[in-house]
Design an enzyme around this catalytic site. Structure first.
Site, short mmCIF file in Angstrom:
data_model
loop_
_atom_site.label_atom_id
_atom_site.label_comp_id
_atom_site.label_asym_id
_atom_site.label_seq_id
_atom_site.Cartn_x
_atom_site.Cartn_y
_atom_site.Cartn_z
N GLY A 198 -19.08 21.55 16.40
CA GLY A 198 -18.51 21.12 17.66
C GLY A 198 -18.64 19.61 17.82
CB SER A 199 -18.19 17.51 20.76
OG SER A 199 -19.06 18.18 21.65
N PRO A 200 -20.11 15.82 18.86
CG PRO A 200 -19.67 13.77 17.84
CD PRO A 200 -19.00 14.94 18.46
CB VAL A 202 -21.98 20.22 22.49
CG1 VAL A 202 -22.70 21.55 22.58
CG2 VAL A 202 -21.06 20.04 23.68
N GLY A 203 -23.68 18.57 20.11
CA GLY A 203 -24.61 18.58 18.97
C GLY A 203 -25.99 18.08 19.37
CD GLU A 220 -20.65 21.04 8.75
OE1 GLU A 220 -19.86 20.07 8.78
OE2 GLU A 220 -21.27 21.37 7.73
CB CYS A 254 -13.39 18.35 12.59
SG CYS A 254 -13.42 19.34 11.09
P1 NAD Z 1 -17.68 21.58 21.87
O1 NAD Z 1 -18.86 20.82 21.36
O2 NAD Z 1 -17.22 21.31 23.25
O3 NAD Z 1 -17.98 23.16 21.83
C1 NAD Z 1 -18.43 23.82 20.67
C2 NAD Z 1 -19.22 25.06 21.06
O4 NAD Z 1 -20.34 24.65 21.84
C3 NAD Z 1 -18.44 26.07 21.90
O5 NAD Z 1 -18.79 27.38 21.46
C4 NAD Z 1 -18.95 25.83 23.30
O6 NAD Z 1 -18.97 26.99 24.12
C5 NAD Z 1 -20.36 25.35 23.07
N1 NAD Z 1 -20.80 24.42 24.12
C6 NAD Z 1 -20.02 23.54 24.81
N2 NAD Z 1 -20.77 22.83 25.69
C7 NAD Z 1 -22.05 23.27 25.52
C8 NAD Z 1 -23.29 22.92 26.14
N3 NAD Z 1 -23.36 22.01 27.11
N4 NAD Z 1 -24.41 23.56 25.72
C9 NAD Z 1 -24.35 24.50 24.76
N5 NAD Z 1 -23.20 24.87 24.16
C10 NAD Z 1 -22.06 24.27 24.53
O7 NAD Z 1 -16.53 21.36 20.81
P2 NAD Z 1 -15.04 21.92 20.81
O8 NAD Z 1 -14.27 21.25 21.89
O9 NAD Z 1 -15.06 23.41 20.77
O10 NAD Z 1 -14.53 21.40 19.38
C11 NAD Z 1 -14.10 20.08 19.18
C12 NAD Z 1 -15.18 19.26 18.50
O11 NAD Z 1 -15.68 19.92 17.37
C13 NAD Z 1 -14.62 17.94 17.98
O12 NAD Z 1 -15.56 16.91 18.17
C14 NAD Z 1 -14.43 18.21 16.49
O13 NAD Z 1 -14.41 17.07 15.67
C15 NAD Z 1 -15.60 19.08 16.22
N6 NAD Z 1 -15.38 19.92 15.04
C16 NAD Z 1 -16.11 19.68 13.93
C17 NAD Z 1 -15.89 20.44 12.77
C18 NAD Z 1 -16.66 20.22 11.51
O14 NAD Z 1 -16.58 21.06 10.62
N7 NAD Z 1 -17.40 19.14 11.37
C19 NAD Z 1 -14.91 21.44 12.80
C20 NAD Z 1 -14.19 21.65 13.96
C21 NAD Z 1 -14.43 20.90 15.09
#
Ligand code: NAD
Length: 474
Positions: A198-200, A202-203, A220, A254
């Site tokens: 997901g996003s940096p 939330v990471g 990731e 991504c």
């Molecule tokens: P996101 O970080 O918003 O959400 C990812 C997951 O985290 C979802 O399941 C969501 O429910 C959960 N989440 C969201 N907010 C949270 C919080 N506050 N606490 C705990 N969990 C939470 O990301 P997104 O919008 O789903 O995806 C887009 C991002 O993911 C982009 O930054 C993209 O570059 C990245 N991405 C990376 C890869 C990779 O392989 N490196 C692949 C796909 C997407």
């Protein structure tokens, strides 16, 4: 929420977690054949039983064209399973290592043992691939798994619940649907490993939660992936590949090229070549093209159109596209140039079908531009000049790079996939995914008398001399 981090009595997912935790050692001890059986079951489910419904769910959630769903979702998962099946025997073997003479009388090896109960949190852009891909690695490594997919792609998540509950026993693999609160509750539990995509932003939340239990993490993440094009590049081919990599899945990838850094003198020619390929791929009416996807939600649609408003309010040029339609969450493939340095398109990850063009006058300027930003997940180079390619490779840092192409490094299961710092921690795919979900356990087996025993206390001057000889010679 309780203050004691070890009190889970109010956690709605604790019972399920506890069931998996109690069974984890027996799951982990299962044979190679058992793990292969699980992989095969998942393969049949994806490739046969649920294939048509997966395509349908992706079409409903993202307007994903079937060919893209086949290639970027089904093919990727099946590829991951086939790769794991081909190498699992080798990965599960004892890995023998040399033993130094000072440890004469013993043998050394390590084994990849399962981490235990793992949590996978996945995003929405490739909902099946980014959920089942890590799952393949986790079960190949012998783990129990709880999964939380994205709440944005509801049709895909609902189908994944069905697939997981039909393929796996709940005390081995379980999928929980839910929003942020569900993730928050799951992240309170003492998992042995957390695999987050997901996003940096939330990471960082995930890593903070993992730190409470010192759980290991694979993150990731995303970020701004630059594409550098120099004067020696085959511009037409570069435009063709960049248009494909940028506008597939409407730019919600991504590893798609986030922005282009191009030699000032070839900018106009490059934009013309992009127009040609956009027209060829999606016709002059991309809205009616069956090859062009839609933005996932209204919120993301508004986020992207706000970027366009921000750019035009600062006199940027829309070279191509710019049209959008809120009702159908459509944004045309768009190319923007003459951007102000502080434009939001150049500051934030775009994750949509807008390609900003930034110009440079020397390759070292391009390198400096990249290095002023966070380390990207991918960096692409279009050039025929070895000196430029080497300078970029040596003087920048990125999770992965393609030279004269983009995106495709993701599909080679022999390569580690992942970012660096802001774009991620740890690697996935193939062996690297198996390793992420495993603990490398070091084992020394004492066979006969060990010579170090001759140096045990009580210490004498002879033993002191022997210790010095050991340091000198062994
Ligand atoms: P996101 O970080 O918003 O959400 C990812 C997951 O985290 C979802 O399941 C969501 O429910 C959960 N989440 C969201 N907010 C949270 C919080 N506050 N606490 C705990 N969990 C939470 O990301 P997104 O919008 O789903 O995806 C887009 C991002 O993911 C982009 O930054 C993209 O570059 C990245 N991405 C990376 C890869 C990779 O392989 N490196 C692949 C796909 C997407």
């Amino acid at each position: 929420m309780k203050n004691d981090i070890n009190d889970y009595s109010d956690n709605p997912y604790f019972d399920m977690f506890q069931k998996q935790r109690l069974k984890q050692l027996s799951v982990g001890q299962q044979s190679y054949d058992y793990r292969i059986k699980l992989l095969n079951r998942l393969k049949v489910a994806i490739e046969k039983t649920y294939r048509a419904r997966i395509l349908e769910a992706l079409s409903k959630d993202l307007g994903k064209p079937n060919v893209e769903s086949e290639l970027t979702e089904i093919y990727q998962i099946i590829g991951e399973i086939k790769h794991a099946k081909a190498y699992l025997h080798r990965w599960m073997r004892k890995q023998k290592v040399k033993t130094p003479i000072s440890m004469l009388g013993s043998r050394s090896y390590y084994v990849y043992e399962p981490k235990g109960v793992c949590l996978i949190i996945s995003p929405w852009n490739f909902p099946f691939n980014l959920t089942f891909g890590p799952l393949v690695s986790a079960i190949a490594a012998g783990n129990s798994v709880m999964i939380k997919p994205s709440e944005m792609t509801v049709h895909s998540s609902a189908l994944m619940v069905e697939i997981i509950s039909n393929v796996f026993a709940e005390d081995e693999v379980a999928l929980i649907e839910g929003e942020v609160e569900t993730s928050t509750q799951l992240l309170r539990l003492p998992f042995n490993h957390i695999f987050f995509t997901g996003s940096p932003k939330v990471g960082k939340i995930v890593m903070t939660a993992a730190a409470k239990h010192l759980a290991s993490v694979t993150l990731e993440l995303g970020g701004k992936s630059p594409t550098i094009i120099d004067k020696s590049a085959n511009l037409d081919l570069a435009a063709k590949r960049i248009v494909w990599g940028k506008f597939m899945n409407a730019g919600q990838i991504c590893v798609s090229p986030d922005y282009v850094l191009i030699d000032e003198s070839i900018k106009a020619k490059f934009i013309e070549a992009c127009k040609k390929w956009l027209n060829y791929f999606y016709s002059n009416q991309p809205k009616d093209s069956n090859a062009y996807a839609r933005i996932v939600t209204q919120r993301h649609f508004e986020r992207l159109t706000a970027h366009l408003d921000n750019a035009t309010s600062q006199n940027a040029t829309i070279d191509v596209g710019g049209e959008h339609d809120k009702a159908s969450k459509y944004i045309a493939p768009t190319i923007v140039s003459n951007l102000n340095e502080k434009a939001s398109l150049l500051e934030e990850e775009i994750f949509g079908p807008i390609l900003p063009i930034v110009t440079y006058t020397s390759i070292s300027d391009a390198i400096d531009y990249v290095n002023k930003k966070e380390r990207p997940l991918a960096l692409y180079i279009y050039s025929k000049r070895k000196a430029h390619i080497n300078a970029i490779l040596k003087q920048t840092r990125a999770g992965g790079t393609c030279i004269n192409n983009n995106v495709i490094h993701y599909s080679n299961h022999n390569l580690p996939f992942g970012g660096v710092n802001n774009s991620g921690i740890g690697k996935s795919h193939g062996f690297y995914g198996f390793k992420a979900f495993s603990n490398q356990r070091a084992v020394v087996k004492q066979m006969t008398f060990g010579i170090t025993e001759s140096l045990f206390p009580p210490y004498t001057s002879l033993k002191e001399k022997l210790a010095r000889l050991t340091i000198k010679w062994f």
